[in-house]
Every structure is written in structure tokens, then in C-alpha cells.
Scaffold this active site. Structure first.
Site, PDB file in Angstrom:
ATOM      1  N   ALA A   1       0.819  -1.210   0.000  1.00  0.00           N
ATOM      2  CA  ALA A   1       0.000   0.000   0.000  1.00  0.00           C
ATOM      3  C   ALA A   1       0.856   1.265   0.000  1.00  0.00           C
ATOM      4  CB  ALA A   1      -0.948   0.003   1.196  1.00  0.00           C
ATOM      5  N   GLN A  23      -6.569  -0.838   5.456  1.00  0.00           N
ATOM      6  CA  GLN A  23      -7.129  -1.399   6.693  1.00  0.00           C
ATOM      7  C   GLN A  23      -8.569  -1.860   6.520  1.00  0.00           C
ATOM      8  OE1 GLN A  23      -5.738  -2.031   9.622  1.00  0.00           O
ATOM      9  NE2 GLN A  23      -3.748  -1.105   9.257  1.00  0.00           N
ATOM     10  N   SER A  50      -3.357  -3.556   0.551  1.00  0.00           N
ATOM     11  CA  SER A  50      -2.148  -4.239   0.994  1.00  0.00           C
ATOM     12  C   SER A  50      -2.500  -5.658   1.405  1.00  0.00           C
ATOM     13  CB  SER A  50      -1.538  -3.493   2.187  1.00  0.00           C
ATOM     14  OG  SER A  50      -0.428  -4.208   2.686  1.00  0.00           O
ATOM     15  N   HIS A  95      -0.803  -7.838   3.274  1.00  0.00           N
ATOM     16  CA  HIS A  95      -0.450  -8.311   4.621  1.00  0.00           C
ATOM     17  C   HIS A  95      -1.337  -7.720   5.722  1.00  0.00           C
ATOM     18  CE1 HIS A  95       2.005  -5.008   6.557  1.00  0.00           C
ATOM     19  NE2 HIS A  95       2.141  -4.610   5.315  1.00  0.00           N
ATOM     20  N   THR A 150       8.725  -7.285 -12.694  1.00  0.00           N
ATOM     21  CA  THR A 150       8.076  -8.591 -12.735  1.00  0.00           C
ATOM     22  C   THR A 150       7.097  -8.731 -11.578  1.00  0.00           C
ATOM     23  OG1 THR A 150      10.072  -9.523 -13.699  1.00  0.00           O
ATOM     24  CG2 THR A 150       8.495 -11.083 -12.758  1.00  0.00           C
ATOM     25  N   CYS A 203       4.346   2.418  12.723  1.00  0.00           N
ATOM     26  CA  CYS A 203       5.286   2.998  11.772  1.00  0.00           C
ATOM     27  C   CYS A 203       6.019   4.195  12.341  1.00  0.00           C
ATOM     28  CB  CYS A 203       4.567   3.405  10.499  1.00  0.00           C
ATOM     29  SG  CYS A 203       3.510   2.107   9.885  1.00  0.00           S
TER      30      CYS A 203
HETATM   31  C1  LIG Z   1      -0.099  -0.820   6.502  1.00  0.00           C
HETATM   32  C2  LIG Z   1      -0.674   0.392   5.867  1.00  0.00           C
HETATM   33  C3  LIG Z   1      -0.045   1.003   4.785  1.00  0.00           C
HETATM   34  C4  LIG Z   1       1.268   0.503   4.226  1.00  0.00           C
HETATM   35  O1  LIG Z   1       1.087  -0.732   3.613  1.00  0.00           O
HETATM   36  P1  LIG Z   1       2.356  -1.606   3.150  1.00  0.00           P
HETATM   37  O2  LIG Z   1       1.727  -2.653   2.284  1.00  0.00           O
HETATM   38  O3  LIG Z   1       2.963  -2.140   4.393  1.00  0.00           O
HETATM   39  O4  LIG Z   1       3.246  -0.710   2.382  1.00  0.00           O
HETATM   40  C5  LIG Z   1      -0.639   2.110   4.231  1.00  0.00           C
HETATM   41  N1  LIG Z   1      -1.786   2.592   4.710  1.00  0.00           N
HETATM   42  C6  LIG Z   1      -2.432   2.033   5.751  1.00  0.00           C
HETATM   43  C7  LIG Z   1      -3.719   2.593   6.221  1.00  0.00           C
HETATM   44  C8  LIG Z   1      -1.891   0.912   6.362  1.00  0.00           C
HETATM   45  O5  LIG Z   1      -2.519   0.373   7.401  1.00  0.00           O
END
Ligand SMILES: *Cc1c(COP(=O)(O)O)cnc(C)c1O
Length: 391
Positions: free
Chosen positions: A72, A180, A200, A202, A240, A326
Site C-alpha cells: 500500500a 485497513q 495491501s 499483509h 516482474t 510505523c
Molecule cells: C499498513 C498500511 C499502509 C502501508 O502498507 P504496506 O503494504 O505495508 O506498504 C498504508 N496505509 C495504511 C492505512 C496501512 O494500514
């Protein structure tokens, strides 16, 4: 013993079904999904396309509208910088909100150096954007409005459809960071009427290292790419596509789509139970964010007089965050909680508890018991280091 994991908003564990789906692609089924000249490449390419369809389906989009990214963070950079740069001749103004993820705020800030004007809107005490303030901030040179769907610290869910209506009336594109929200609450790009959406893997039980930007096709949301290269992902993201990660992302979206209603209800009930225990036993406490417009697993809570970093140090049995993960490397109170109007002391007392798919009722009872014990002890002996004292 492993700590009880209550940090699902920082990252989620891989769902075992997702891991299962990914495994062959790390081994015998390797291949470059863009190598269409042989069967191995075509096999990988078909798997990536199937995954793309699953990601699109989770948000009611078309597979052709999905661009895979590394996460993300990259999707937000691509959406914000890409849209602003592409439409440079039409305007020069970008609008976002004070409680956005750092990668949104820093992308917007980077545009200032390129000559764009930026507006960072405040939120109310519940974390919601004031729609009148949004309308007043827009002008005929506003290119882009970027507002997250659900907040990563306080869980507040913004009224995106109304935000999009106001922004579109002013001629601006609308981007939302849904990292989220996706997989936790129903997300439909048509109902929200946004133009760009970041995801995202994860954050929804998929692998780290992959995400996506959804771009509306009709009318087409146009952006400039960030990377120069082989022109993959319709020229918008060269490089890729990592087949195993894409397959995992797709599998995670499929599971989320099938299980979301029951899962979200279960998680919200556990969260409410935890909140009830902590609020009734540990007053004075305060809960951050909106009382009802919030993610099912989120509980952002401050225990008056107890610094979050000290509490976490005294609670090795629990994995949770003080403020946002973060920014917690730099030990400063959460800017998101500060944006709600809370003072530095209140922000520094805030812990983010985030429940998820694998959280059990037993874990919630145990976490509540531990929190109640340690907060009570820290309040009784505010100067003492309690970790290791067996309290
Ligand atoms: C975790 C998160 C991101 C960053 O996502 P990544 O895939 O870890 O780069 C950005 N925005 C929000 C709201 C997030 O919770």
C-alpha cells in the site's frame, strides 16, 4: 510462551490456506508471468490473472483495473504522485487529511517540492473529516482528494461516498487508502464512487510485499507511472509481478470475501467485551475514535496516568502497539491521536489493541486480566520499573 498477538493492524499472520496456495509457486511451478513464449511462463501468468480477478472481486472492481504493487505504500505513492503529475496542466492543488498514513502525508508533502499546493484537513474528536470543511477547501484547481477509508490507529471509518460526491462536484479525482478496510468491512468501489484505491495483502492475512492500486476504467482514472522499465501492469508499474505473492494475495481476498460477515461480527463482539472489561475496571480511561464507525477489531485506548511505552515494557505477554507502529521507532506521541484534540500526555498513554481472525475469547479474557493487573500496578507505583517484578 508466545505473546498473545493483538497487533493485527500492524500486520496479520498468513492464513494457512493462503500459505498452502502459495507453496507450489515458490518451487516447481516457478516462472516469469510475463514470459508468454512457453508453458511455464503462461502457467504463472494464468495464476497471476486468477489472483487479479480475486483481488478485484473483493472490492467490486474489474480485474483490468488492478495494478499490482509492492504494497500500500507504493500504491499510495503511485496514486497520489501519479495522478497529480499526470493532470499537472489542469490544476495544482491536492487535499488530504491529518490522520492519514505517513506514506500518504509524505507523498503529498513531496508534491509541494514540485510546486503543488496542498491542504491537510483536520478531523473532529471522533476522527471524522468535516464535510463542510472539505467542500470549503476545494477550488477549481484541485486535482485530487485523498482520504483513507479506515484508520490504522483509531479504526475510524470515513464517509467516503459523501467525500467523493463533494470532491467530484469540484472536478477532483478521489483516492482512498483502503489497506485497513478491505477484508474487514464491505468495500465496493462503485458504491464509494472513488477513482483510485490502495490495498495491501499483509493487512488481510496475505503475504508481506504485495499490494495493489485499483484505478477506475470508466471514466478512466489516468496517472503517470513512478518507475521506468519493461512496461508491465499496463505500463503503470514496471517490474516482474511476484507470482507467489500475487497468488497469496488472491487467495487471501477469496477467503476474506467468503468469511467477512461472520468473522467481523465475531471480532467486533470480542473487541466490545475487551473494551467493557477495561473501561469498567480501569477508569479513568478514554477510547479514541468514533464509537460505532470503526473497524471491528480496533480498540485505541488510553489509561490515564500510564505511559504506553512503560505499559508495553511491563507486558511482554502481549504483542500490541503504542500509537502507530510505523512512527513508534521515533518515540513521539501519535500524531493521529493528537489530531483528535488530545494532549501529548493523553496521546502518550494510548495503546492500539487490534484483534483479528485468530484471536480467541480465551485470549481476550487473559489480555484483559493482564492489562488490568499491570495498569493498576503502574498507577500505584508510577516511579518504579515493574517489568520482571512478577506483577
Ligand atoms: C499498513 C498500511 C499502509 C502501508 O502498507 P504496506 O503494504 O505495508 O506498504 C498504508 N496505509 C495504511 C492505512 C496501512 O494500514
Amino acid at each position: 510462551m508466545e505473546p498473545i498477538y493483538l497487533d493485527y493492524q500492524a500486520t496479520t499472520p498468513l492464513d494457512p490456506r493462503v500459505l498452502e496456495a502459495m507453496l507450489p509457486w515458490w518451487g516447481a511451478r516457478f516462472g516469469n508471468p510475463h514470459s508468454t513464449g512457453h508453458a511455464r511462463g503462461r502457467d504463472a501468468g494464468a495464476a497471476v490473472e486468477a489472483a487479479r480477478a480475486e483481488v478485484a472481486a473483493l472490492i467490486g472492481g474489474d480485474p483490468r483495473e488492478i495494478v499490482f504493487t509492492s504494497g500500500a505504500t507504493e500504491a499510495n505513492n503511485l496514486a497520489i504522485k501519479g495522478a497529480a503529475r499526470f493532470h499537472r496542466r489542469r490544476g495544482d492543488h491536492v487535499v488530504t487529511v491529518a490522520t492519514e498514513h505517513k506514506c500518504v502525508l509524505e507523498s503529498v508533502r513531496a508534491l509541494e517540492a514540485e510546486g503543488f499546493r496542498t491542504t491537510i484537513l483536520p478531523v473532529g474528536p471522533d476522527g471524522l473529516l468535516d464535510l463542510d470543511r472539505l467542500a470549503a477547501a476545494l477550488d477549481d484547481r484541485t486535482l485530487l482528494v485523498s482520504v483513507m477509508l479506515a484508520n490504522n490507529e483509531i479504526g475510524t471509518i470515513q464517509p467516503l461516498a459523501e467525500i467523493a460526491r463533494i470532491a467530484h462536484a469540484a472536478g477532483a479525482l478521489v483516492h482512498t487508502d483502503a489497506a485497513q478496510a478491505a477484508g474487514k468491512i464491505p468495500v465496493d468501489v462503485a458504491a464509494l464512487d472513488v477513482d483510485l484505491m490502495s490495498l495491501s495483502a499483509h493487512k488481510l492475512y496475505g503475504p508481506q510485499g504485495i499490494g495493489a492500486l485499483w484505478l477506475r476504467r470508466r471514466p478512466r482514472a489516468r496517472i503517470a507511472p513512478l518507475f521506468d522499465g519493461g512496461g508491465q501492469e499496463r505500463g503503470l508499474r514496471s517490474g516482474t509481478v511476484p507470482t507467489p505473492l500475487a497468488v497469496g494475495f488472491g487467495a487471501a481476498c477469496a477467503v476474506a470475501r467468503a468469511e467477512m460477515p461472520a468473522e467481523s461480527a465475531r471480532i467486533a463482539a470480542l473487541r466490545d467485551r475487551l473494551a467493557e472489561l477495561l473501561v469498567s475496571r480501569l477508569a479513568p480511561v478514554y477510547v479514541n475514535g468514533h464509537p460505532t464507525r470503526r473497524l471491528p477489531g480496533n480498540l485505541s485506548i488510553g489509561f490515564a496516568g500510564v505511559e504506553a511505552t512503560r505499559l508495553l515494557a511491563a507486558l511482554p505477554e502481549l504483542a500490541l502497539s503504542a500509537g502507530s507502529a510505523c512512527t513508534s521507532a521515533a518515540v513521539e506521541p501519535s500524531y493521529v491521536v493528537r489530531a483528535l484534540g488530545r494532549d501529548d500526555g493523553e496521546a502518550a498513554a494510548t495503546v492500539r489493541i487490534a484483534l483479528g481472525r485468530f484471536t480467541t475469547a480465551g485470549e481476550v479474557e487473559r489480555a484483559a486480566e493482564l492489562l488490568i493487573g499491570r495498569v493498576t500496578a503502574l498507577r500505584a507505583a508510577p516511579g518504579l520499573e515493574l517489568s520482571g517484578m512478577g506483577v
